[in-house]
Design a protein around this motif. Structure first.
Motif, PDB file in Angstrom:
ATOM      1  N   LEU A  83      -9.529   2.180   3.181  1.00 56.88           N
ATOM      2  CA  LEU A  83      -8.649   1.318   2.405  1.00 56.88           C
ATOM      3  C   LEU A  83      -7.262   1.940   2.446  1.00 56.88           C
ATOM      4  O   LEU A  83      -7.103   3.133   2.168  1.00 56.88           O
ATOM      5  N   VAL A  84      -6.254   1.128   2.776  1.00 58.40           N
ATOM      6  CA  VAL A  84      -4.877   1.618   2.885  1.00 58.40           C
ATOM      7  C   VAL A  84      -4.033   0.942   1.809  1.00 58.40           C
ATOM      8  O   VAL A  84      -3.905  -0.281   1.790  1.00 58.40           O
ATOM      9  N   PHE A  85      -3.454   1.731   0.921  1.00 56.89           N
ATOM     10  CA  PHE A  85      -2.637   1.219  -0.169  1.00 56.89           C
ATOM     11  C   PHE A  85      -1.158   1.470   0.130  1.00 56.89           C
ATOM     12  O   PHE A  85      -0.808   2.367   0.904  1.00 56.89           O
ATOM     13  N   ALA A 132      -0.404   2.426  -6.415  1.00 64.60           N
ATOM     14  CA  ALA A 132      -1.179   1.197  -6.166  1.00 64.60           C
ATOM     15  C   ALA A 132      -2.667   1.511  -6.086  1.00 64.60           C
ATOM     16  O   ALA A 132      -3.503   0.738  -6.557  1.00 64.60           O
ATOM     17  N   PHE A 133      -2.998   2.655  -5.503  1.00 62.88           N
ATOM     18  CA  PHE A 133      -4.393   3.086  -5.450  1.00 62.88           C
ATOM     19  C   PHE A 133      -4.949   3.245  -6.865  1.00 62.88           C
ATOM     20  O   PHE A 133      -6.050   2.778  -7.171  1.00 62.88           O
ATOM     21  N   SER A 134      -4.168   3.867  -7.748  1.00 66.16           N
ATOM     22  CA  SER A 134      -4.622   4.087  -9.123  1.00 66.16           C
ATOM     23  C   SER A 134      -4.809   2.772  -9.870  1.00 66.16           C
ATOM     24  O   SER A 134      -5.739   2.610 -10.661  1.00 66.16           O
ATOM     25  N   GLU A 135      -3.910   1.804  -9.584  1.00 71.79           N
ATOM     26  CA  GLU A 135      -3.965   0.519 -10.280  1.00 71.79           C
ATOM     27  C   GLU A 135      -5.116  -0.355  -9.780  1.00 71.79           C
ATOM     28  O   GLU A 135      -5.687  -1.140 -10.543  1.00 71.79           O
ATOM     29  N   TYR A 171      -9.596   6.735   1.237  1.00 74.85           N
ATOM     30  CA  TYR A 171      -8.454   6.053   0.640  1.00 74.85           C
ATOM     31  C   TYR A 171      -7.174   6.690   1.173  1.00 74.85           C
ATOM     32  O   TYR A 171      -6.982   7.902   1.055  1.00 74.85           O
ATOM     33  N   LEU A 172      -6.324   5.853   1.763  1.00 71.14           N
ATOM     34  CA  LEU A 172      -5.053   6.325   2.310  1.00 71.14           C
ATOM     35  C   LEU A 172      -3.896   5.573   1.653  1.00 71.14           C
ATOM     36  O   LEU A 172      -4.072   4.463   1.158  1.00 71.14           O
TER      37      LEU A 172
END
Length: 346
Positions: free
Chosen positions: A60-62, A67-70, A131-132
């Motif tokens: 998954l690329v944020f 944005a990853f945290s949200e 997660y990136l």
């Protein structure tokens, strides 16, 4: 094991995967060149990959660490469904029943490599989910975790893959089949006047080649199912502004070629996150994987003689009814917009 059903995969042993040592660090663009290509050049916000050791990995690329945290809370899960003769592996990152957030990966089971990837995914002991964050042309490894499947989940998903492989997905339980709600039909003439003069993005395909392989009816079904798959992803996109947008899908046929035109192009939505907004567009991701795909170009649907087929507005999809009045209206709009040019609707 039947090699026709589960053909062997050949990993590229030069590929490197994120690990404990890279967590929180910017990934080297040379060492992780393939990840940069997928996330930067191709602009994919989520993808599946065969590692250098032959394991199937999920990414998954944020657009940022924030944005990853949200967008990721609670336990992440992976759910398998069938849709339009494809297997979907939906990575659920939010369990809020009122606002679930899923990232659907698609496996075309008719294709040997994708079928093997799907089978390897469920049958390996565990699957790494990386997660990136892609910011300022740099990929940061945020975090990685492992997902595993119970024997029951493996058996159910293998049954889905077998049914898709054999062309009998309708024999599967209804709860594993993604069925869109019935699409409402509306007159094309009910569209706002501005829709008829919009320009957008055209996907050019070798339609004769498609007809030769699938037949006329099969070619039409393939195109429409691919478009509907893109709409499915739009409806469930990670960002609300994508889910809430409006657009029209047009189609035109000229000689050996066909065009699917999307108006507007939606580039304003996707350029925010990725350098290559075209690749981040779900329509690009799905239509460009068709073997008959030729190119993408800016286009006015009027100039290529296209007819509007579908209208999407804030999560609702409408089938557009066409009649002689629509053809006359398109001819009039064309004549006004392009005076002196030959009208393709006559």
């Amino acid at each position: 094991m039947n090699d026709d059903f589960f053909p062997p995969l050949t990993p590229d042993d030069t590929l490197c995967s994120p690990d404990d040592l890279t967590q929180g660090e910017v990934l080297d663009p040379v060492v992780y060149h393939d990840l940069y290509k997928l996330a930067e050049e191709e602009g994919l916000p989520y993808f599946v990959r065969l590692s250098g050791t032959g394991e199937v990995e999920l990414y998954l690329v944020f657009e940022s660490v924030d944005a990853f945290s949200e967008q990721t809370r609670d336990a992440v899960s992976l759910e398998f469904k069938t849709y339009q003769n494809k297997l979907l592996a939906v990575i659920w990152t939010l369990s809020d029943p009122l606002n679930p957030l899923g990232f659907p990966l698609t496996f075309d089971i008719a294709r040997a490599e994708e079928r093997s990837m799907a089978l390897r995914l469920i049958e390996q002991p565990y699957t790494s989910l990386h997660y990136l964050a892609y910011t300022d042309r740099e990929l940061t490894h945020i975090y990685s975790e492992s997902i595993s499947f119970s024997p029951g989940e493996v058996a159910r998903t293998r049954e889905m893959i077998q049914a898709l492989y054999e062309g009998t997905p309708d024999t599967l339980p209804e709860e594993v089949q993604v069925r869109e709600e019935e699409t409402e039909s509306i007159p094309a003439m009910s569209l706002p006047a501005s829709v008829f003069t919009e320009s957008g993005m055209a996907f050019v395909l070798r339609y004769k080649q498609m007809r030769d392989v699938h037949g006329e009816e099969g070619a039409q079904h393939l195109l429409m199912s691919t478009v509907q798959q893109a709409v499915w992803v739009m409806r469930r996109h990670a960002r609300s502004e994508v889910r809430d947008t409006s657009f029209t899908v047009w189609a035109a046929e000229a000689g050996d070629y066909a065009m699917i035109v999307l108006t507007p192009s939606l580039s304003h939505l996707f350029e925010v996150v990725h350098m290559s907004e075209d690749e981040a567009n779900p329509f690009s991701r799905f239509l460009m994987t068709l073997p008959e795909y030729v190119q993408t170009q800016d286009a006015s649907p009027l100039q290529v003689g296209a007819y509007p087929l579908l209208r999407y507005e804030s999560g609702r999809l409408y089938h557009l009814e066409l009649d002689e009045d629509v053809q006359k209206h398109l001819a009039q709009v064309f004549a006004k917009a392009f005076p002196g040019m030959s009208v393709p609707y006559l």
